[in-house]
Design an enzyme around this catalytic site. Structure first.
Site, short mmCIF file in Angstrom:
data_model
loop_
_atom_site.label_atom_id
_atom_site.label_comp_id
_atom_site.label_asym_id
_atom_site.label_seq_id
_atom_site.Cartn_x
_atom_site.Cartn_y
_atom_site.Cartn_z
CB VAL A 85 30.56 -3.75 3.76
CG1 VAL A 85 29.42 -4.80 5.14
CG2 VAL A 85 31.50 -2.92 4.44
CD GLU A 143 26.44 15.80 -2.47
OE1 GLU A 143 26.21 14.55 -2.04
OE2 GLU A 143 26.35 16.68 -2.99
CG PHE A 161 16.55 26.82 1.58
CD1 PHE A 161 15.82 26.01 1.56
CD2 PHE A 161 17.68 26.18 -0.21
CE1 PHE A 161 15.39 24.42 0.15
CE2 PHE A 161 17.99 25.41 -0.71
CZ PHE A 161 16.48 24.76 -0.47
CD GLN A 162 20.51 23.61 0.24
OE1 GLN A 162 21.20 23.89 -0.26
NE2 GLN A 162 19.56 22.86 -0.63
CG PHE A 175 27.70 -10.38 5.91
CD1 PHE A 175 28.77 -11.11 5.82
CD2 PHE A 175 27.59 -10.11 6.78
CE1 PHE A 175 29.00 -11.13 7.12
CE2 PHE A 175 28.02 -10.10 8.26
CZ PHE A 175 29.00 -11.07 7.81
#
Ligand SMILES: Cc1ncc(C[n+]2csc(CCOP(=O)(O)OP(=O)(O)O)c2C)c(N)n1
Ligand SMILES: [Mg+2]
Length: 576
Positions: free
Chosen positions: A384, A49, A111-112, A469
């Protein structure tokens, strides 16, 4: 029976929504099925997602229109959060559908169970729970209006069972009322006159331009010409400002280059246009330098540097109204100096990309080759980390090309998802993701989506075997490199194994042809560019602090028997 979910999808269609990026499941099934039955909208089946949220953000960035992502209850919509933070901070209009527990279970530790209205609060303008069929139409319409009108994220939280209830009798949405056009905001004349006086009295004026300069290229050139003012840009402004611009002196900031940096410090008036450039140490301070700022959002004014004058307005309209009040400058010394400095800085950057890597590929060469071979209306996305640095310095913009990154939220792993959204929105354009090996592997699952969704995205992985980086950060602040190394696979072979063309580049001589072949390929490609791990991406100015940090790093590396890293550093950066 028409359900709440059907009505929901009809409203999305009225708002012009063409697709929903999502992972289906439990409480989202009702809305997914309504999308299937409605037929005018695509359900884009993602692997994660978060990638869906980045994809929606890119679509919104490129089109300026509402884009949508969705997740099922609990962990499903939690995954959206990082991507939504990016959309919200980049001010692109995105609606997230956060499916929620069956309504009768909310608050029972089911649940969840999570509480999305709290969780999404910080990354949205509007976040509401739909608790009944009669409430849904207005909530969704308000969410759409907030996302589009205020530019950012709205979240509609909807329990799975509520989506399946019979729809309330509500009038069908009217697109013109759903999506009122943006206003044109111009400051009042006396305020424009004050700004004009400040600029007319200035001798060495520099403009600092950000993403708010979108669409204002002509006005910007006219004002720069009138004032003989060099133009420095922040990264968000690059795609709108840099091209066909005889006043351009490059970027400032940690990843910018020296000419941008000095043009900012060496002025007597700084005019900030549509920018919220965050690094305060790069703004001029004291010595009588005056700062004026134009921004559509009053809250942005003065929050980075103390300003002498702040005007609320959009850049295009404000510059258009300002221009007749400006007297032409009769001295262009400041501009000529800054341009001379820019030419030198540009030349040394280009030399670093020349391809004489004596065995190692320097990442600059790869970035420049991508820019040279990309089509004139390519969309670039940049991860990034160092890929953002190379993009800022080597991707040439032209007014048609676009550049998207996670420039405000600064999340890794943005580029692939953004490339998916860009390619979905513009199937005919070339889309190129400049990915870090860290960023790419962080959300690698959706690499498979390129095959599944039939998207010809070109992914270039800057494979430096490290969180490059961060290694630079560590070096310049006196830490020895730690926790940064990757044991990578051959990404090109991996791509081939999943049905995507893979091209591995290991020598500088392979770069031009390899990049050209990849970009000409009619389908998705992965370029596995094995680049120098020890590349020193120099900031525009090295502070005493950084020099001290670097010395400390060298001493620590020697003392802990890691002198070979220092030799590599010197070999690949000094003796090029
Ligand atoms: C989600 C997330 N985690 C951690 C960071 C901190 N961070 C910024 S850049 C970076 C390294 C990126 O490595 P890579 O993708 O390999 O790119 P490179 O700099 O090596 O080219 C890290 C860890 C971040 N910005 N976002
Ligand atoms: Mg890396």
């Amino acid at each position: 029976m028409k359900t709440v979910a059907d009505q929901f999808v009809e409203t999305l269609a009225a708002a012009g929504v063409k697709r929903v990026y999502a992972v289906v499941g439990d409480t989202l099934n009702g809305i997914a099925d309504a999308i299937r039955r409605h037929g005018s909208m695509e359900f884009v089946h993602m692997r994660n997602e978060e990638v869906g949220a980045f994809a929606a953000g890119a679509e919104a960035h490129l089109t300026g229109e509402l884009a949508v992502c969705a997740g099922s209850c609990g962990p499903g919509n939690l995954h959206l959060i990082n991507g939504l933070f990016d959309c919200h901070r980049s001010r692109v209009p995105v609606l997230a559908i956060a499916a929620h527990l069956p309504s009768g279970e909310i608050g029972s530790g089911y649940f969840q169970e999570t509480h999305p209205q709290f969780l999404f609060q910080e990354c949205s303008h509007y976040c509401e729970l739909v608790s009944g069929a009669n409430q849904m139409p207005r909530v969704l319409e308000m969410a759409i209006r907030e996302a589009v009108g205020r530019r950012g994220v709205s979240v509609v939280v909807i329990p799975g069972d509520v989506a399946l209830r019979e729809a309330a009798d509500a009038p069908p949405p009217k697109p013109a009322g759903l999506l009122p056009p943006q206003p044109v905001v111009t400051p009042a004349l006396p305020d424009l006159e004050n700004l004009a006086t400040m600029l007319n009295d200035g001798r060495r004026i520099t403009l600092l331009c950000g993403a708010g300069c979108a669409g204002a290229h002509d006005e910007l050139m006219a004002v720069a010409d009138r004032l003989k003012a060099p133009i420095v840009h922040a990264l968000g402004g690059k795609e709108y400002v840099e091209w066909d611009n005889p006043y351009d002196v490059g970027m400032t900031g940690l990843i910018g280059f020296s000419s941008g940096y000095y043009a900012m410090l060496d002025c007597d008036v700084l005019l900030m246009l549509g920018t919220d450039f965050p690094y305060r140490q790069f703004y001029p301070r004291g010595n009588g330098v005056k700062i004026a700022q134009v921004d559509l959002r009053a809250e942005n004014i003065g929050r980075r540097a103390s300003v002498d004058l702040g005007l609320v307005g959009d850049v295009k309209a404000t510059l258009g109204a300002l221009l007749p009040l400006l007297t032409p400058a009769n001295n262009d010394t400041h501009l000529v100096q800054a341009r001379g400095h820019y030419a030198k800085a540009r030349k040394s950057l280009d030399e670093l990309a020349s391809g004489d890597g004596r065995g190692v590929i320097h990442p600059q060469q790869v970035a420049k080759a991508l820019s040279d071979h990309a089509s004139q209306d390519a969309v670039f996305t940049a991860d990034v980390g160092l890929p953002t640095v190379w993009s800022a310095r080597y991707l040439a913009m032209n007014g048609r090309r676009r550049l998207i990154g996670s420039f405000r939220h600064g999340s890794m792993a943005n580029a692939l998802g953004q490339a998916i959204g860009a390619q979905k929105a513009f199937p005919g354009r070339q889309v190129i993701s400049l990915s870090g090996d860290g960023g790419f592997s962080m959300l690698m699952g959706d690499f498979l989506s390129l095959v599944q969704l039939g998207l010809p995205v070109k992914v270039c992985v800057f494979n430096n075997g490290a969180l490059g980086f961060i290694e630079l950060e560590q070096k310049s602040s006196g830490f020895i490199n730690f926790g940064t190394e990757f044991k990578n696979p051959n990404f090109a072979a991996m791509a081939e194994a999943v049905g995507i063309r893979g091209i591995r580049l290991e020598r500088p001589s392979e770069v031009p042809d390899g990049v050209a072949t990849a970009l000409a390929h009619n389908g998705p490609v992965l370029i596995d560019a094995v680049v120098n791990r020890q590349e020193l991406a120099m900031p525009p100015a090295v502070t005493l602090e950084m020099a001290k940090g670097f010395t400390l790093f060298m001493a620590k590396a020697l003392l802990s028997g890691r002198g070979d890293e220092l030799i590599d550093l010197a070999r690949t950066n000094l003796w090029r």
